[in-house]
Scaffold this motif. Sequence first.
Motif, PDB file in Angstrom:
ATOM      1  N   ASP A   1       7.013   1.018  -6.122  1.00 43.94           N
ATOM      2  CA  ASP A   1       5.977   2.013  -5.790  1.00 43.94           C
ATOM      3  C   ASP A   1       4.728   1.275  -5.349  1.00 43.94           C
ATOM      4  OD1 ASP A   1       4.214   4.088  -5.546  1.00 43.94           O
ATOM      5  OD2 ASP A   1       4.219   4.650  -7.662  1.00 43.94           O
TER       6      ASP A   1
ATOM      7  N   ALA B   1       1.993   2.342  -4.387  1.00 45.77           N
ATOM      8  CA  ALA B   1       0.744   2.974  -4.831  1.00 45.77           C
ATOM      9  C   ALA B   1       0.312   2.498  -6.208  1.00 45.77           C
ATOM     10  CB  ALA B   1       0.902   4.495  -4.837  1.00 45.77           C
ATOM     11  N   ASN B   2       1.222   1.912  -6.975  1.00 44.44           N
ATOM     12  CA  ASN B   2       0.891   1.396  -8.300  1.00 44.44           C
ATOM     13  C   ASN B   2       0.048   0.136  -8.131  1.00 44.44           C
ATOM     14  OD1 ASN B   2       0.985  -0.012 -10.826  1.00 44.44           O
ATOM     15  ND2 ASN B   2       2.802   1.162 -11.391  1.00 44.44           N
TER      16      ASN B   2
ATOM     17  N   ASP C   1       9.698   3.598  -3.456  1.00 47.35           N
ATOM     18  CA  ASP C   1       9.201   4.898  -3.908  1.00 47.35           C
ATOM     19  C   ASP C   1      10.029   5.452  -5.062  1.00 47.35           C
ATOM     20  OD1 ASP C   1       7.350   6.967  -3.781  1.00 47.35           O
ATOM     21  OD2 ASP C   1       8.605   8.177  -2.466  1.00 47.35           O
ATOM     22  N   GLU C   2      10.450   4.563  -5.983  1.00 48.10           N
ATOM     23  CA  GLU C   2      11.250   4.943  -7.157  1.00 48.10           C
ATOM     24  C   GLU C   2      12.507   5.727  -6.766  1.00 48.10           C
ATOM     25  OE1 GLU C   2      10.883   3.777 -10.008  1.00 48.10           O
ATOM     26  OE2 GLU C   2       8.780   3.178 -10.259  1.00 48.10           O
TER      27      GLU C   2
ATOM     28  N   ALA D   1       6.795   9.173 -15.332  1.00 52.75           N
ATOM     29  CA  ALA D   1       6.407   8.316 -14.213  1.00 52.75           C
ATOM     30  C   ALA D   1       5.350   7.315 -14.672  1.00 52.75           C
ATOM     31  CB  ALA D   1       5.867   9.161 -13.061  1.00 52.75           C
TER      32      ALA D   1
ATOM     33  N   SER E   1       2.476   6.465 -14.017  1.00 43.22           N
ATOM     34  CA  SER E   1       1.264   6.898 -13.320  1.00 43.22           C
ATOM     35  C   SER E   1       0.352   7.651 -14.281  1.00 43.22           C
ATOM     36  CB  SER E   1       1.635   7.818 -12.151  1.00 43.22           C
ATOM     37  OG  SER E   1       2.247   9.003 -12.638  1.00 43.22           O
ATOM     38  N   ILE E   2      -0.857   7.956 -13.816  1.00 41.89           N
ATOM     39  CA  ILE E   2      -1.779   8.743 -14.633  1.00 41.89           C
ATOM     40  C   ILE E   2      -1.182  10.115 -14.921  1.00 41.89           C
ATOM     41  CG2 ILE E   2      -4.012   9.927 -14.585  1.00 41.89           C
ATOM     42  CD1 ILE E   2      -5.180   7.441 -13.266  1.00 41.89           C
ATOM     43  N   GLN E   3      -0.548  10.729 -13.926  1.00 36.08           N
ATOM     44  CA  GLN E   3       0.074  12.028 -14.157  1.00 36.08           C
ATOM     45  C   GLN E   3       1.211  11.938 -15.168  1.00 36.08           C
ATOM     46  OE1 GLN E   3      -1.084  14.963 -13.232  1.00 36.08           O
ATOM     47  NE2 GLN E   3      -2.797  13.802 -12.357  1.00 36.08           N
TER      48      GLN E   3
ATOM     49  N   LEU F   1      -1.916   2.730 -16.391  1.00 37.84           N
ATOM     50  CA  LEU F   1      -2.052   4.053 -15.778  1.00 37.84           C
ATOM     51  C   LEU F   1      -1.564   5.139 -16.731  1.00 37.84           C
ATOM     52  CD1 LEU F   1      -0.878   3.419 -12.098  1.00 37.84           C
ATOM     53  CD2 LEU F   1      -3.218   3.572 -12.975  1.00 37.84           C
TER      54      LEU F   1
ATOM     55  N   GLY G   1      -3.749   8.136 -18.401  1.00 37.26           N
ATOM     56  CA  GLY G   1      -3.303   9.516 -18.302  1.00 37.26           C
ATOM     57  C   GLY G   1      -3.200  10.177 -19.665  1.00 37.26           C
TER      58      GLY G   1
END
Length: 284
Positions: free
Chosen positions: A28, A30-31, A58-59, A171, A173-175, A198, A202
């Motif tokens: 990913d 974006a990480n 992208d996973e 995920a 990620s923060i989400q 992240l 989150g």
Amino acid sequence: MLEAAGDLGYSNPQSGTATRTFGVIVPDVANPVYGMLLKAIQGQAWHGRHRIVLFDADEDLRREREQIEQARKLDGMLLCSPRLPDEEVIALIGGTPAVVVNRQIDGVPCVLMDAEHGPAQAIEHLVALGHRHIAYASGPLGSWADARRFDTIAAACERHDIRLTRLSHHAASIQGGRAAAALAAASGATAVVAYNDLVALGVEAGMLELGRVCPDDISLVGIDDIDLAGAVTPGLTTVQMPIERSGALAVDLLLQAIAGTVLSDVATLASQLIVRASTAAPRV
């Protein structure tokens, strides 16, 4: 793929030039961890004017599979935290020189970021503060690093007779951390160790929406030590991973492999706990 490499100035290794072009596959882009890793890879490759071709999986396992096949057309490849099973990765690599970063696959040279020392320090730190129930916020399903980190944390909790609750996979990620916050609150744990920074941030955001403040109501520990970890308030206690050094070493090893050098299987770089303001003694 080759046309794109040609646009970057790629020349066939048979031409005798010392310049190499190799693929870098990340789960990913974006990480920020992979951003740091890519910057280190690019910086090390630039010393020899080597070129990289970036692939973002992208996973997605199907995309990762196709990208490894495409990278075989280049001089070599760096696989960063691949998600496919070991045997499939080995089969896809074939005879192409390759180095794996942040995952161990037998028979392939690997650069590992230590998943034992730093995470164990995190548990010892929380125990010293008085925490007796800790939750672990898991990362993506299939992540090799997630499994290693949990195993280390579980062993450390067992040594100190600490209750450990493993939250479900989310995920990285923060989400993903926000999604884990309600589970963390329901568990009754007074501290959460997250798969990465992240996820930890989150969890903090999700806890705040539930009326719980860090570190007064919940202590949080991340893993990676991205730049954001030291910039937020409260500063995030985290396990600093040797991300930049791993990227530079991986490039050096890959160039040796391309040159025909037989490499040892595993190189491990140390991790270290960085204590900031997101951890404190639990409420009495």
